[in-house]
Write an enzyme that holds these catalytic residues in place. Structure first.
Site, mmCIF file in Angstrom:
data_model
loop_
_atom_site.group_PDB
_atom_site.id
_atom_site.type_symbol
_atom_site.label_atom_id
_atom_site.label_comp_id
_atom_site.label_asym_id
_atom_site.label_seq_id
_atom_site.Cartn_x
_atom_site.Cartn_y
_atom_site.Cartn_z
ATOM 1 C CG ASP A 104 -1.793 1.238 1.314
ATOM 2 O OD1 ASP A 104 -1.750 2.067 0.372
ATOM 3 O OD2 ASP A 104 -2.497 1.383 2.320
ATOM 4 C CE1 TYR A 141 -6.132 10.047 -12.773
ATOM 5 C CE2 TYR A 141 -6.770 11.652 -14.432
ATOM 6 C CZ TYR A 141 -6.013 10.570 -14.046
ATOM 7 O OH TYR A 141 -5.124 10.003 -14.925
ATOM 8 C CB THR A 165 -5.260 0.976 -20.414
ATOM 9 O OG1 THR A 165 -6.439 1.783 -20.222
ATOM 10 C CG2 THR A 165 -4.012 1.847 -20.259
#
Length: 245
Positions: A53, A146, A181
């Site tokens: 993490d 974002y 992607t």
């Protein structure tokens, strides 16, 4: 004579975050084919060869030290990890979701770079490439967290480049738009058409085009380049109107 090599030095030791994602996986494969030693790290539960993490400072530090031990040093870091799925209008964006995206897209980048600094300053041609996004410069309605976190990556890039230039570490960012992607290729056709409306090339960037740009920034050919943000936008930032008919 100038070194025109556009690939990392043979045997370069590279740490790639976000290694199980589309871009990160392609980067790991390409670097390995070029003869680099690569350790890919991603979040727990993925198939990366090292999991952690990275939003946790201690876990990020441990992951970096483990990678350095496995490779016997570190020449380059590519920060490709990030979260792009959170969608809310800004007036009702949940605080926890906003904080989570900033931690994943910005804070984790800092923790990893900070942990990598001791090893990178011992490398003769050290380089860092961090992933930002066109949304950092152009905005992205519905994804304030974002866009804000990726804008922070640009500020981080410039600051690390300025602070670490004396240690021989170059730091640059790539600023891509849509990349081919699996997640992007799986979008509904009408969504893809809308997103590409302002892209003159009319298509998404291939994985190879993004990977090639990163490899260039890691290579000796980019040895005089630091603190820069390289847009990969298919011409989206170009002004195309004028006085001509």
């Amino acid at each position: 004579m100038a070194d025109w090599s556009t690939v990392p030095e043979p045997g370069a030791r590279v740490l790639v975050t976000g290694a199980s994602g589309g871009v990160g996986r392609a980067l790991c494969e390409a670097l390995a084919k070029l003869g680099a030693a690569v350790v890919g790290v991603d979040r727990p539960g993925t198939d990366a060869n090292l999991t952690a993490d990275l939003t946790d400072e201690v876990a990020a530090g441990t992951a970096v030290r483990t990678a350095v031990e496995r490779m016997g040093g570190l020449d380059a870091l590519v920060g490709a990890a990030g979260v792009v799925d959170t969608i809310h209008r800004a007036d009702r964006f949940p605080a926890a979701a906003f904080r989570g995206d900033v931690e994943a897209n910005l804070t984790a980048q800092f923790f990893v770079a900070q942990a990598a600094f001791p090893a990178l300053r011992e490398a003769p041609l050290a380089a860092i490439v961090l992933f930002s996004s066109l949304s950092a410069q152009d905005g992205l309605p519905g994804q304030a967290s974002y866009a804000a976190s990726k804008a922070g990556v640009l500020g981080l890039t410039r600051t690390l480049a300025a602070e670490w230039i004396g240690a021989g570490i170059r730091v640059n960012a790539v600023v891509p738009g849509l990349i081919a992607t699996p997640k992007v290729l799986g979008l509904p056709p009408d969504t893809t058409e809308r997103l590409l409306a302002d892209v003159p090339m009319g298509r998404v960037a291939s994985l190879g085009e993004v990977v090639g740009t990163v490899i260039y920034l890691l290579s000796p050919a980019a040895g005089y380049t630091t603190g820069q943000a390289l847009r990969l936008d298919g011409g989206g930032g170009l002004g195309r109107s004028g006085l001509h008919r």
